[in-house]
Design an enzyme around this catalytic site. Structure first.
Site, PDB file in Angstrom:
ATOM      1  N   CYS A 112       0.820  -1.211   0.000  1.00  0.00           N
ATOM      2  CA  CYS A 112       0.000   0.000   0.000  1.00  0.00           C
ATOM      3  C   CYS A 112       0.858   1.267   0.000  1.00  0.00           C
ATOM      4  CB  CYS A 112      -0.968  -0.061   1.181  1.00  0.00           C
ATOM      5  SG  CYS A 112      -2.366   1.049   1.073  1.00  0.00           S
ATOM      6  N   HIS A 113       0.765   2.101   1.044  1.00  0.00           N
ATOM      7  CA  HIS A 113       1.551   3.329   1.166  1.00  0.00           C
ATOM      8  C   HIS A 113       2.924   3.068   1.785  1.00  0.00           C
ATOM      9  CE1 HIS A 113      -2.487   5.071   0.720  1.00  0.00           C
ATOM     10  NE2 HIS A 113      -1.890   6.187   0.352  1.00  0.00           N
ATOM     11  N   GLY A 114       3.179   1.850   2.225  1.00  0.00           N
ATOM     12  CA  GLY A 114       4.440   1.498   2.872  1.00  0.00           C
ATOM     13  C   GLY A 114       5.690   1.895   2.098  1.00  0.00           C
ATOM     14  N   TRP A 116       6.575   4.527   0.793  1.00  0.00           N
ATOM     15  CA  TRP A 116       7.101   5.859   1.117  1.00  0.00           C
ATOM     16  C   TRP A 116       8.367   5.756   1.960  1.00  0.00           C
ATOM     17  CZ3 TRP A 116       1.902   8.541   2.630  1.00  0.00           C
ATOM     18  CH2 TRP A 116       1.407   9.262   1.538  1.00  0.00           C
TER      19      TRP A 116
END
Length: 191
Positions: A112-114, A116
Site C-alpha cells: 500500500c503506502h508502505g 514511502w
C-alpha cells in the site's frame, strides 16, 4: 504456503495509523508458517491500527524502535496506511532500520503506502515494484519501475497495492522470506 519459517525472526515496523489488516493478515500467515514476529515501533507500549479512516485495535509493541537492531531480524514487513509510513519516513532511526535490511540483502515485504519509507531510505532505484496508486509518482521519481500488479517480487523485495492483494502478497512474502538473503546481482523473481 507450505514453506517452513520456523528459524526466522521477522520485524514488523509500524507507527500509529497503520492499516490494520495489512499488519494482522500477513503476521498471521508468518506465524502460521512458523516465523517469530515482533512489532517494532517508535511508540512504546502500544501502537494504534486503523481501518481505513477509523481507529481500529491497539497492539503491544514488542521492541521499541530505539532498542531495535536490524541484525537481530531475518526479514522485514512494512504495512501501509497513510499516517504510518508518513510518520516513519520522518524518523531517521526508522529509515536507517529499514535501510539496514537492504544493505544486508534481507527480504522485505511492503504494501500500500508502505513504500514511502523505502523512497526515504533510498532503496528503490532500479527496482520493479507496485504500491497504492498515489505513491506511484514518488516511486518513479526515486528511480523505481512502477507497475500496476497484484504482487511484484524484485530480488527479495515483495510489494503489493492494497488489502485486496493480501492473499497473493502473503504467498510471495513467505516464499521470499524462506529464501533468505539476496544479493543485488540476483535476477528478479516471478511477478
Amino acid at each position: 504456503m507450505a514453506k517452513d519459517l520456523s528459524n526466522l525472526k521477522v520485524a514488523i515496523l509500524v507507527a500509529d495509523g497503520f492499516e490494520q489488516q495489512e499488519m494482522t493478515e500477513p503476521r498471521k500467515a508468518l506465524d502460521e508458517a512458523g516465523a517469530t514476529t515482533q512489532i517494532v515501533s517508535p511508540n512504546e507500549g502500544e501502537v494504534q491500527g486503523w481501518k481505513h479512516f477509523d481507529h481500529a485495535d491497539k497492539f503491544s509493541v514488542d521492541v521499541p524502535l530505539t532498542e531495535a537492531n536490524a541484525d537481530e531480524f531475518d526479514a522485514l514487513l512494512l504495512p501501509g496506511g497513510v499516517a504510518n509510513p508518513d510518520q516513519l519516513r520522518m524518523k531517521p532511526e526508522a529509515v536507517q532500520f529499514i535501510k539496514s535490511f537492504f544493505d544486508a540483502g534481507k527480504p522485505v515485504a511492503v504494501i500500500c503506502h508502505g513504500p514511502w519509507t523505502l523512497v526515504e531510505a533510498g532503496v528503490v532505484k532500479g527496482r520493479t515494484m507496485t504500491s497504492w496508486p498515489s505513491v506511484k509518482t514518488d516511486l518513479i521519481n526515486a528511480g523505481a519501475n512502477w507497475v500496476d500488479e497484484e504482487v511484484v517480487v524484485d530480488n527479495g523485495l515483495v510489494s503489493s497495492r492494497n488489502p485486496g492483494d493480501i492473499p497473493a502478497f502473503n504467498q510471495k512474502m513467505i516464499e521470499e522470506f524462506a529464501e533468505g538473503t539476496h544479493t543485488r546481482g540476483q535476477q528478479a523473481g516471478a511477478k
